[in-house]
Design a protein around this motif. Structure first.
Motif, PDB file in Angstrom:
ATOM      1  N   TYR A 124       0.848  -1.102  -0.039  1.00 55.19           N
ATOM      2  CA  TYR A 124      -0.097  -0.010   0.069  1.00 55.19           C
ATOM      3  C   TYR A 124       1.095   1.229  -0.238  1.00 55.19           C
ATOM      4  CZ  TYR A 124      -4.260   2.661   0.985  1.00 55.19           C
ATOM      5  OH  TYR A 124      -5.368   3.332   0.984  1.00 55.19           O
TER       6      TYR A 124
ATOM      7  N   LEU B 132       1.046   5.642  -0.845  1.00 58.16           N
ATOM      8  CA  LEU B 132       0.562   6.910  -0.301  1.00 58.16           C
ATOM      9  C   LEU B 132       1.537   7.905  -0.680  1.00 58.16           C
ATOM     10  CD1 LEU B 132       0.375   4.949   2.691  1.00 58.16           C
ATOM     11  CD2 LEU B 132      -1.343   6.437   2.960  1.00 58.16           C
TER      12      LEU B 132
ATOM     13  N   PHE C  44      -2.616  14.184   3.729  1.00 63.47           N
ATOM     14  CA  PHE C  44      -2.563  12.842   2.869  1.00 63.47           C
ATOM     15  C   PHE C  44      -3.244  13.594   1.501  1.00 63.47           C
ATOM     16  CE2 PHE C  44      -3.624   9.124   0.905  1.00 63.47           C
ATOM     17  CZ  PHE C  44      -5.064   9.033   0.662  1.00 63.47           C
TER      18      PHE C  44
ATOM     19  N   SER D 171       3.620   0.818   2.789  1.00 61.19           N
ATOM     20  CA  SER D 171       3.291   0.042   4.100  1.00 61.19           C
ATOM     21  C   SER D 171       3.070  -1.478   3.647  1.00 61.19           C
ATOM     22  CB  SER D 171       1.731   0.384   4.702  1.00 61.19           C
ATOM     23  OG  SER D 171       1.334  -0.477   5.580  1.00 61.19           O
TER      24      SER D 171
ATOM     25  N   LEU E 234       1.730  -3.594   5.384  1.00 56.57           N
ATOM     26  CA  LEU E 234       0.423  -4.722   5.911  1.00 56.57           C
ATOM     27  C   LEU E 234      -0.517  -3.659   6.081  1.00 56.57           C
ATOM     28  CD1 LEU E 234      -0.534  -7.638   6.686  1.00 56.57           C
ATOM     29  CD2 LEU E 234       0.564  -7.183   8.926  1.00 56.57           C
ATOM     30  N   ILE E 235      -1.743  -3.908   5.662  1.00 57.90           N
ATOM     31  CA  ILE E 235      -2.949  -2.758   5.958  1.00 57.90           C
ATOM     32  C   ILE E 235      -3.062  -3.176   7.515  1.00 57.90           C
ATOM     33  CG2 ILE E 235      -5.257  -2.771   5.949  1.00 57.90           C
ATOM     34  CD1 ILE E 235      -4.013  -1.601   3.515  1.00 57.90           C
ATOM     35  N   GLY E 236      -3.170  -2.037   8.089  1.00 55.18           N
ATOM     36  CA  GLY E 236      -3.463  -2.036   9.548  1.00 55.18           C
ATOM     37  C   GLY E 236      -2.350  -2.149  10.582  1.00 55.18           C
ATOM     38  N   ALA E 237      -1.194  -2.459   9.845  1.00 53.21           N
ATOM     39  CA  ALA E 237       0.266  -2.463  10.563  1.00 53.21           C
ATOM     40  C   ALA E 237       0.453  -1.095  11.185  1.00 53.21           C
ATOM     41  CB  ALA E 237       1.328  -3.368   9.607  1.00 53.21           C
ATOM     42  N   ASN E 238       0.061  -0.227  10.647  1.00 48.75           N
ATOM     43  CA  ASN E 238       0.261   1.156  11.204  1.00 48.75           C
ATOM     44  C   ASN E 238       1.724   1.681  10.944  1.00 48.75           C
ATOM     45  OD1 ASN E 238      -2.173   0.161  13.422  1.00 48.75           O
ATOM     46  ND2 ASN E 238      -2.501   1.573  11.990  1.00 48.75           N
ATOM     47  N   ASN E 239       2.453   0.969  10.253  1.00 51.28           N
ATOM     48  CA  ASN E 239       3.846   1.578  10.083  1.00 51.28           C
ATOM     49  C   ASN E 239       4.116   1.817   8.578  1.00 51.28           C
ATOM     50  OD1 ASN E 239       6.647   1.763  10.609  1.00 51.28           O
ATOM     51  ND2 ASN E 239       7.036  -0.335  11.128  1.00 51.28           N
ATOM     52  N   LEU E 240       4.227   3.184   8.547  1.00 52.22           N
ATOM     53  CA  LEU E 240       4.530   3.813   7.251  1.00 52.22           C
ATOM     54  C   LEU E 240       6.078   4.213   7.125  1.00 52.22           C
ATOM     55  CD1 LEU E 240       1.641   6.253   6.450  1.00 52.22           C
ATOM     56  CD2 LEU E 240       1.878   4.272   5.597  1.00 52.22           C
TER      57      LEU E 240
ATOM     58  N   PHE F 143       8.537   6.285   4.885  1.00 45.31           N
ATOM     59  CA  PHE F 143       8.597   7.548   4.059  1.00 45.31           C
ATOM     60  C   PHE F 143      10.018   7.592   3.533  1.00 45.31           C
ATOM     61  CE2 PHE F 143       4.641   9.917   5.110  1.00 45.31           C
ATOM     62  CZ  PHE F 143       4.319   9.434   6.286  1.00 45.31           C
TER      63      PHE F 143
ATOM     64  N   TYR G 187       0.888   8.192  16.699  1.00 42.31           N
ATOM     65  CA  TYR G 187       2.395   7.963  16.338  1.00 42.31           C
ATOM     66  C   TYR G 187       3.027   9.298  16.804  1.00 42.31           C
ATOM     67  CZ  TYR G 187      -0.302   5.139  12.908  1.00 42.31           C
ATOM     68  OH  TYR G 187      -1.433   4.135  12.503  1.00 42.31           O
TER      69      TYR G 187
ATOM     70  N   TYR H   7       6.601  10.743  14.975  1.00 48.01           N
ATOM     71  CA  TYR H   7       7.759  10.689  14.081  1.00 48.01           C
ATOM     72  C   TYR H   7       8.713  11.720  14.202  1.00 48.01           C
ATOM     73  CZ  TYR H   7       4.745   7.608  10.777  1.00 48.01           C
ATOM     74  OH  TYR H   7       3.901   6.960  10.277  1.00 48.01           O
TER      75      TYR H   7
ATOM     76  N   LEU I 175      11.611  11.361   7.586  1.00 50.69           N
ATOM     77  CA  LEU I 175      10.508  11.370   8.253  1.00 50.69           C
ATOM     78  C   LEU I 175      10.632   9.880   8.759  1.00 50.69           C
ATOM     79  CD1 LEU I 175       8.240  13.149   9.337  1.00 50.69           C
ATOM     80  CD2 LEU I 175       6.866  12.100   7.720  1.00 50.69           C
TER      81      LEU I 175
ATOM     82  N   ILE J  96       4.216  -0.157  18.519  1.00 50.53           N
ATOM     83  CA  ILE J  96       5.590   0.185  17.647  1.00 50.53           C
ATOM     84  C   ILE J  96       6.385   1.043  18.644  1.00 50.53           C
ATOM     85  CG2 ILE J  96       6.761   1.092  15.783  1.00 50.53           C
ATOM     86  CD1 ILE J  96       4.103   0.715  13.955  1.00 50.53           C
TER      87      ILE J  96
ATOM     88  N   LEU K  78      -7.566  -0.130  10.925  1.00 40.06           N
ATOM     89  CA  LEU K  78      -7.427  -1.074   9.794  1.00 40.06           C
ATOM     90  C   LEU K  78      -7.217   0.229   8.370  1.00 40.06           C
ATOM     91  CD1 LEU K  78      -9.686  -3.569  10.515  1.00 40.06           C
ATOM     92  CD2 LEU K  78      -7.421  -3.543  10.516  1.00 40.06           C
TER      93      LEU K  78
ATOM     94  N   GLU L 144      -4.375   2.950   6.453  1.00 43.81           N
ATOM     95  CA  GLU L 144      -2.902   3.285   6.286  1.00 43.81           C
ATOM     96  C   GLU L 144      -2.848   4.800   6.477  1.00 43.81           C
ATOM     97  OE1 GLU L 144      -2.660   0.097   7.046  1.00 43.81           O
ATOM     98  OE2 GLU L 144      -0.582   0.833   6.852  1.00 43.81           O
TER      99      GLU L 144
ATOM    100  N   GLN M  41      -2.609   8.300   7.491  1.00 39.20           N
ATOM    101  CA  GLN M  41      -2.446   8.804   8.968  1.00 39.20           C
ATOM    102  C   GLN M  41      -2.447  10.622   8.703  1.00 39.20           C
ATOM    103  OE1 GLN M  41       1.495   7.469  10.335  1.00 39.20           O
ATOM    104  NE2 GLN M  41       0.836   5.600   9.993  1.00 39.20           N
TER     105      GLN M  41
END
Lengths: 113, 112
Positions: free
Chosen positions: A32, A34, A46, A93, A95-101, A103, B33, B35, B43, B56, B97, B99, B101
Motif C-alpha cells: 500500500y 501513499l 494525505f 506500508s 500490511l494493512i493495519g500494521a500502522n507502520n509507514l 517515508f 504516532y 515521528y 521522516l 511500535i 485498519l 493506512e 495517517q
C-alpha cells in the motif's frame, strides 16, 4: 537503510504543465502506497493512495501509477498550479493495519507561474 | 477545530534538560504516532500507540518515553536532551485498519 527513496530532491515545472514525481522502494512486501503533501511549517497532509492490486488511481488532477515489477511509483499532477508548490513525500506500508509507514525523503515541487 | 494538535510549536532548550511535547487528536482515532524528521528531511516513525497501548517502538534511545493518558492524547517526554535530538517531531493519528495517517503541524526542537 532507506526502503523508500525519492531520488529527486527538487523539481520545477511551469504552471499548466505536468509534474511527475517519482518514488522507488526496495521492500517487495510493501502493498500500500501513499503520497503526502507538505507546506512549510505544517504537517504532511494525505493526498492520494494506491493498493498493490491496482496500477493506477486517479483523483482529480492527481494520478498515482504503480509498477510493482519495477518497485516504482509516480505521482502525476495535471495541470500543475502554483498552489501545488510543496514538498511531496512518498510512503509505503507492508500490511494493512500494521500502522507502520515508511517515508521517502521528499521532493520539493515548485510550480512557476 | 484542529484535528491533530501539538504543543509547543517551537522548543529551544539547553543540552541535558528534560522536555515534553504534547499531542491531541479530536478525530476519534484509535492509533497515534510520533515521528522524527531530521536535518536530512527523513521522516521516521518512533512510536505507535493503539488504544493507549504501545504497538511500535522503533530503535529510539530510552531517553524518549511516550505516554498515552487516553486514546486522544500521546505525549512525548525526552530526558537529558542531546544536540542530535534537534529535529521536527510530528504527531499523527489514524483510524482502525487504515493506512492514512493525519499529521499535526510539528514541533521544532532545537537543543543548544
Amino acid at each position: 537503510d532507506q526502503q523508500v527513496k525519492q531520488n529527486s530532491p527538487s523539481l520545477s515545472v511551469q504552471e499548466g504543465r505536468i509534474s511527475i514525481l517519482n518514488c522507488d522502494y526496495t521492500n517487495s512486501m510493501f502493498d500500500y502506497f501513499l503520497w503526502y503533501k507538505k507546506y512549510p511549517a505544517e504537517g504532511p497532509t494525505f493526498l492520494i493512495s494506491i493498493s498493490s492490486i491496482k496500477d493506477k488511481n486517479e483523483d482529480g488532477r492527481f494520478t498515482v501509477f504503480l509498477n510493482k515489477s519495477a518497485k516504482h511509483l509516480s505521482l502525476h499532477i495535471v495541470p500543475s498550479q502554483p498552489g501545488d508548490s510543496a514538498v511531496y513525500f512518498c510512503a509505503a506500508s507492508a500490511l494493512i493495519g500494521a500502522n507502520n509507514l515508511f517515508f521517502g525523503t521528499g521532493t520539493r515541487l515548485t510550480v512557476i507561474p | 477545530d484542529t484535528a491533530v494538535s501539538q504543543t509547543p510549536k517551537y522548543l529551544v532548550t539547553q543540552m541535558g534538560n528534560d522536555k515534553s511535547i504534547k499531542c491531541e487528536q479530536n478525530l476519534g482515532h484509535d492509533t497515534m504516532y510520533w515521528y522524527k524528521q531530521d536535518s536530512k528531511k527523513f521522516l521516521k516513525i518512533m512510536f505507535s500507540y493503539n488504544n493507549k497501548e504501545l504497538i511500535i517502538n522503533e530503535t529510539v534511545p530510552n531517553r524518549f518515553s511516550p505516554k498515552s493518558p487516553d486514546k486522544a492524547h500521546l505525549n512525548l517526554h525526552i530526558n537529558s536532551l542531546e544536540l542530535g535530538d534537534s529535529a521536527v517531531y510530528f504527531c499523527a493519528s489514524s483510524p482502525p485498519l487504515q493506512e492514512t495517517q493525519y499529521f499535526g503541524p510539528g514541533t521544532r526542537l532545537l537543543v543548544l
